[in-house]
Structures are given as structure tokens and as C-alpha cells.
Design an enzyme around this catalytic site. Structure first.
Site, mmCIF file in Angstrom:
data_model
loop_
_atom_site.group_PDB
_atom_site.id
_atom_site.type_symbol
_atom_site.label_atom_id
_atom_site.label_comp_id
_atom_site.label_asym_id
_atom_site.label_seq_id
_atom_site.Cartn_x
_atom_site.Cartn_y
_atom_site.Cartn_z
ATOM 1 N N PRO A 13 3.390 63.074 86.917
ATOM 2 C CA PRO A 13 4.323 63.037 85.518
ATOM 3 C C PRO A 13 5.366 61.931 85.740
ATOM 4 C CG PRO A 13 4.886 64.913 87.042
ATOM 5 C CD PRO A 13 3.518 64.331 87.751
ATOM 6 N N ASN A 14 5.293 61.134 84.585
ATOM 7 C CA ASN A 14 6.529 60.344 84.471
ATOM 8 C C ASN A 14 6.014 58.695 85.013
ATOM 9 O OD1 ASN A 14 8.511 61.909 82.826
ATOM 10 N ND2 ASN A 14 8.810 62.735 84.698
ATOM 11 N N ARG A 62 11.084 51.586 82.823
ATOM 12 C CA ARG A 62 12.404 52.140 83.332
ATOM 13 C C ARG A 62 12.593 52.153 84.666
ATOM 14 N NH1 ARG A 62 12.149 52.998 78.483
ATOM 15 N NH2 ARG A 62 12.375 54.852 77.278
ATOM 16 N N TYR A 92 11.447 51.880 91.024
ATOM 17 C CA TYR A 92 9.753 51.910 91.002
ATOM 18 C C TYR A 92 9.217 50.496 90.708
ATOM 19 C CZ TYR A 92 10.791 56.961 90.669
ATOM 20 O OH TYR A 92 11.207 58.090 91.196
ATOM 21 N N ASN A 133 -0.927 60.188 93.417
ATOM 22 C CA ASN A 133 0.517 60.133 93.463
ATOM 23 C C ASN A 133 0.897 61.276 92.627
ATOM 24 O OD1 ASN A 133 3.208 59.730 93.144
ATOM 25 N ND2 ASN A 133 3.348 57.741 92.801
ATOM 26 N N ALA A 141 6.767 63.895 90.855
ATOM 27 C CA ALA A 141 7.566 65.225 91.128
ATOM 28 C C ALA A 141 6.784 66.355 91.627
ATOM 29 C CB ALA A 141 8.311 65.529 89.642
ATOM 30 N N HIS A 194 6.752 67.698 95.170
ATOM 31 C CA HIS A 194 7.852 68.612 95.823
ATOM 32 C C HIS A 194 7.819 70.119 95.213
ATOM 33 C CE1 HIS A 194 8.695 64.550 96.673
ATOM 34 N NE2 HIS A 194 9.104 64.311 95.415
ATOM 35 N N ASP A 252 -3.205 74.108 95.961
ATOM 36 C CA ASP A 252 -4.478 74.960 95.961
ATOM 37 C C ASP A 252 -5.575 74.355 95.350
ATOM 38 O OD1 ASP A 252 -2.904 76.909 97.163
ATOM 39 O OD2 ASP A 252 -2.450 77.903 95.613
ATOM 40 N N GLU A 279 -1.905 60.521 99.808
ATOM 41 C CA GLU A 279 -1.155 60.847 98.979
ATOM 42 C C GLU A 279 -0.270 59.501 98.963
ATOM 43 O OE1 GLU A 279 1.335 64.362 99.833
ATOM 44 O OE2 GLU A 279 3.206 63.298 99.301
ATOM 45 N N HIS A 332 3.315 57.242 97.478
ATOM 46 C CA HIS A 332 4.300 57.156 96.694
ATOM 47 C C HIS A 332 5.051 55.684 96.580
ATOM 48 C CE1 HIS A 332 4.832 61.520 96.514
ATOM 49 N NE2 HIS A 332 4.365 61.528 97.776
ATOM 50 N N LEU A 333 5.397 55.252 95.465
ATOM 51 C CA LEU A 333 5.800 53.941 95.558
ATOM 52 C C LEU A 333 7.196 53.735 96.108
ATOM 53 C CD1 LEU A 333 5.492 53.966 91.603
ATOM 54 C CD2 LEU A 333 4.281 52.343 93.288
ATOM 55 N N SER A 334 8.017 54.738 96.244
ATOM 56 C CA SER A 334 9.396 54.570 96.640
ATOM 57 C C SER A 334 9.097 55.395 98.229
ATOM 58 C CB SER A 334 10.553 55.416 95.848
ATOM 59 O OG SER A 334 9.955 56.813 95.744
ATOM 60 N N ARG A 381 15.608 59.047 100.104
ATOM 61 C CA ARG A 381 15.959 59.442 99.010
ATOM 62 C C ARG A 381 16.470 61.092 99.063
ATOM 63 N NH1 ARG A 381 12.120 58.227 93.953
ATOM 64 N NH2 ARG A 381 13.912 58.585 93.024
ATOM 65 N N ARG A 424 13.170 65.641 98.178
ATOM 66 C CA ARG A 424 11.865 64.450 97.875
ATOM 67 C C ARG A 424 11.287 64.646 99.414
ATOM 68 N NH1 ARG A 424 12.198 62.158 92.598
ATOM 69 N NH2 ARG A 424 14.270 61.854 92.146
HETATM 70 O O1 CA2 Z 1 7.843 57.262 94.730
HETATM 71 C C1 CA2 Z 1 7.038 57.795 93.963
HETATM 72 O O2 CA2 Z 1 5.784 57.276 93.744
HETATM 73 C C2 CA2 Z 1 7.389 59.135 93.452
HETATM 74 O O3 CA2 Z 1 6.169 60.026 93.423
HETATM 75 C C3 CA2 Z 1 7.838 58.881 92.060
HETATM 76 C C4 CA2 Z 1 8.261 60.291 91.308
HETATM 77 C C5 CA2 Z 1 9.117 61.021 92.419
HETATM 78 O O4 CA2 Z 1 9.430 62.166 91.758
HETATM 79 C C6 CA2 Z 1 8.922 61.363 93.658
HETATM 80 O O5 CA2 Z 1 9.800 61.692 94.407
HETATM 81 C C7 CA2 Z 1 8.215 60.042 94.345
HETATM 82 C C8 CA2 Z 1 8.839 59.934 90.049
HETATM 83 C C9 CA2 Z 1 8.091 59.144 89.000
HETATM 84 C C10 CA2 Z 1 8.779 58.805 87.990
HETATM 85 O O6 CA2 Z 1 8.420 57.524 87.483
HETATM 86 C C11 CA2 Z 1 9.290 56.836 86.901
HETATM 87 C C12 CA2 Z 1 8.979 55.691 86.639
HETATM 88 C C13 CA2 Z 1 9.679 54.788 85.787
HETATM 89 C C14 CA2 Z 1 10.921 55.380 85.223
HETATM 90 C C15 CA2 Z 1 11.243 56.509 85.497
HETATM 91 C C16 CA2 Z 1 10.345 57.400 86.504
#
Ligand code: CA2
Length: 145
Positions: A11-12, A19, A24, A76, A79, A82, A89, A100, A102-104, A109, A113
Site C-alpha cells: 500500500p501507498n 510524495r 522514498y 515490498n 505497511a 508490520h 500466512d 522482502e 524496503h526502500l528505506s 525509523r 517499523r
Molecule cells: O521503506 C519501505 O519500502 C517501506 O516498506 C515503505 C512503507 C512503510 O510503511 C514501511 O515501513 C517501509 C510505506 C510506503 C509508502 O510509500 C509512500 C511513497 C511516497 C509517499 C508516501 C508514501
């Protein structure tokens, strides 16, 4: 048979490049997918990508990987990393190897997370390398299969 990879985006991630670039980066999800498609094509392998903001849709697509010839999953979970016992499952049931991503660097953080519901099932976890993490995971998958 050509190797077949599935990349799941949680998601997102559809907001990437539009954004929060400080966290990110500037690359869009479409650009990431195009980059991965190129990487996979060079190796004569197949790539399917599936972005969704919906937990059930990701569970359904993950389950479908069992019967559609997928050899390896790069995910990836965003959210859902977590929170999602359901995604855990599903990946456990599918029993395909996955990485798995994650960009960040989630460990730099917020505390919430630091926990992943998937990581102990994964072959490996990449975090904090930005888009290079996806490239590394897909290259790894191509060598692994
Ligand atoms: O670092 C990552 O790739 C995460 O999976 C990104 C998730 C976050 O909940 C994880 O803890 C770490 C959030 C993805 C939201 O992506 C956005 C991208 C641009 C602007 C806002 C959110």
C-alpha cells in the site's frame, strides 16, 4: 522453461516519486517496474508485477503464484510488513522463496517499523538501499532460481 518472477508492491507505493522524496526517493513505481522488466528481460526471464493498496488483493495474488509458474517472489509489503498475519500466512502457504524489500532503512525509523511479520519466512531482506534494493533482490532471484 524461463524463470518467472513476481514482484508485489504494498500500500501507498503508488505514491512513489510524487510524495515524500526525502524518505522514498524520486523514482516512481512505474519507473521501478520498467527498470526491473529490463533487468529480467536481459536474462530471458519473465516478470509479473502487482501493486495494490489492499491486503486481500495481495493475499489473492500471492496465493495465485502457487499455480501460475512463479518461481520466486520479491515483495515490498510496505505497511503490511508490520501488521499482516494474513500476508504472512499466504506466503507461508504458497511456499515459494521470496525476498522482502524496503526502500528505506526501517531500522532507523520508528520502533513499530522494526518488526516484520514476513522476514523470518524470507530467504533474505533488503532495506535502506532505495531503488537499488529492488535491483539487488531481482538479480538475486534470477541467480537463485
Ligand atoms: O521503506 C519501505 O519500502 C517501506 O516498506 C515503505 C512503507 C512503510 O510503511 C514501511 O515501513 C517501509 C510505506 C510506503 C509508502 O510509500 C509512500 C511513497 C511516497 C509517499 C508516501 C508514501
Amino acid at each position: 522453461m524461463a524463470q518467472s518472477l513476481l514482484v508485489l508492491h504494498g500500500p501507498n507505493l503508488n505514491l512513489l516519486g510524487h510524495r515524500e522524496p526525502d524518505t522514498y526517493g524520486h523514482t516512481t513505481l512505474e519507473e521501478i517496474d520498467a527498470m526491473l522488466a529490463e533487468l529480467v528481460a536481459v536474462r530471458g526471464a519473465k516478470l509479473a508485477t502487482f501493486p495494490s493498496n489492499h491486503e486481500g488483493a495481495l493475499v489473492d495474488r500471492g496465493q495465485a503464484a502457487r499455480g501460475d509458474g512463479t518461481d520466486f517472489i520479491v515483495v515490498n509489503p510496505a505497511a503490511f510488513t508490520h501488521t499482516s498475519v494474513a500476508l504472512r500466512d499466504a506466503l507461508a502457504a504458497v511456499a515459494l522463496p521470496f525476498v522482502e524489500v524496503h526502500l528505506s532503512n526501517v531500522h532507523r525509523r520508528e520502533e513499530f517499523r522494526h518488526r516484520s511479520y514476513l522476514a523470518d519466512l524470507a530467504v533474505g531482506v533488503v532495506c535502506g538501499l532505495g531503488v537499488a534494493g529492488y535491483r539487488s533482490a531481482v538479480s538475486f532471484a534470477l541467480d537463485y532460481c
